[in-house]
Design a protein around this motif. Structure first.
Motif, mmCIF file in Angstrom:
data_model
loop_
_atom_site.group_PDB
_atom_site.id
_atom_site.type_symbol
_atom_site.label_atom_id
_atom_site.label_comp_id
_atom_site.label_asym_id
_atom_site.label_seq_id
_atom_site.Cartn_x
_atom_site.Cartn_y
_atom_site.Cartn_z
ATOM 1 N N ALA A 145 -1.305 20.152 18.180
ATOM 2 C CA ALA A 145 -2.262 18.996 18.237
ATOM 3 C C ALA A 145 -3.141 19.327 19.661
ATOM 4 N N SER A 146 -4.155 18.525 19.851
ATOM 5 C CA SER A 146 -4.807 18.559 21.091
ATOM 6 C C SER A 146 -4.613 17.576 22.155
ATOM 7 N N ARG A 147 -3.826 16.665 21.407
ATOM 8 C CA ARG A 147 -3.524 15.189 22.223
ATOM 9 C C ARG A 147 -2.320 14.878 22.019
ATOM 10 N N PHE A 148 -1.262 14.256 22.805
ATOM 11 C CA PHE A 148 -0.283 13.971 22.704
ATOM 12 C C PHE A 148 0.877 14.973 22.322
ATOM 13 N N ARG A 149 0.541 16.132 22.821
ATOM 14 C CA ARG A 149 1.330 17.312 22.666
ATOM 15 C C ARG A 149 2.978 17.334 23.352
ATOM 16 N N LEU A 150 3.719 18.008 22.738
ATOM 17 C CA LEU A 150 4.728 17.862 23.004
ATOM 18 C C LEU A 150 5.441 19.823 23.428
ATOM 19 N N TRP A 151 6.128 20.041 24.491
ATOM 20 C CA TRP A 151 6.643 21.357 24.777
ATOM 21 C C TRP A 151 8.027 21.396 24.555
ATOM 22 N N ARG A 152 8.464 22.587 24.281
ATOM 23 C CA ARG A 152 9.820 22.678 24.249
ATOM 24 C C ARG A 152 10.379 23.960 25.151
ATOM 25 N N ALA A 153 11.459 23.725 25.679
ATOM 26 C CA ALA A 153 11.964 24.691 26.635
ATOM 27 C C ALA A 153 12.414 25.876 25.700
ATOM 28 N N GLY A 154 11.811 27.058 25.834
ATOM 29 C CA GLY A 154 12.220 28.275 25.198
ATOM 30 C C GLY A 154 11.459 29.370 25.494
ATOM 31 N N LEU A 155 11.671 30.486 25.586
ATOM 32 C CA LEU A 155 10.768 31.523 25.515
ATOM 33 C C LEU A 155 10.148 31.798 24.329
ATOM 34 N N ALA A 156 8.873 32.558 24.199
ATOM 35 C CA ALA A 156 8.288 32.630 23.154
ATOM 36 C C ALA A 156 9.161 33.676 22.235
ATOM 37 N N ALA A 157 9.952 34.670 22.759
ATOM 38 C CA ALA A 157 10.831 35.608 21.913
ATOM 39 C C ALA A 157 12.041 34.867 21.379
#
Length: 167
Positions: free
Chosen positions: A154-166
């Protein structure tokens, strides 16, 4: 009674008293989980892992219920330990990946998802002691270099997760 046994008994009594519909397991599970963690200053509830739902809907005699309950607590503790190790490894890898970013903010941002693996920009701002704008910039930059993953799309109210892209 040991808190783990009290938690098992609390779940059984919750069901017998009809405090929740039979298909609603979250209420008795949270109550019992909190009860099992009484006296642990760092643990808010005892985890039951993926076996938790099976425990709260299981039947059988007392010995079988208690054995299943204790096995679920052990599985939940192992899963929790594995997640802590994953986050420790992630934080070490993330710190290596951000070495080129000047200032202390990037390192401070990493400490937040290392303690709470799903975060919002507001969580990061509060936890790292930085402004929300700085938190969003750092999260976007860390996403670009593959240190964290934005999971909402989303462009608003985003959430991020700990973790490397690979990972």
């Amino acid at each position: 009674m040991h808190p783990l046994v009290r938690g098992c008994l609390a779940g059984l009594l919750w069901r017998r008293a009809g405090l929740s519909p039979p298909d609603r397991v979250i209420d008795p599970a949270v109550f019992a989980g909190r009860l099992m963690a009484q006296g642990c200053e760092r643990l808010r509830f005892a985890p039951l892992g993926s076996a938790g739902r099976r425990v709260w809907t299981a039947g059988g005699d007392v010995a079988a219920r208690l054995a299943g309950h204790l096995a679920a607590v052990a599985a939940g503790a192992r899963a929790g330990r594995d997640e802590i190790r994953r986050l420790d490894n992630w934080a070490a890898e993330a710190r290596r990946a951000i070495e080129g970013i000047r200032g202390a903010n990037a390192d401070r941002v990493i400490t937040v998802p290392a303690a709470r693996p799903l975060v919002s920009a507001e969580d990061v701002a509060t936890g790292a002691g930085i402004s929300r704008m700085t938190a969003e910039r750092m999260l976007n930059r860390m996403t670009e270099i593959g240190v964290i993953r934005e999971i909402t799309g989303a462009s608003r109210f985003r959430l991020w997760r700990a973790g490397l892209a690979a990972a």
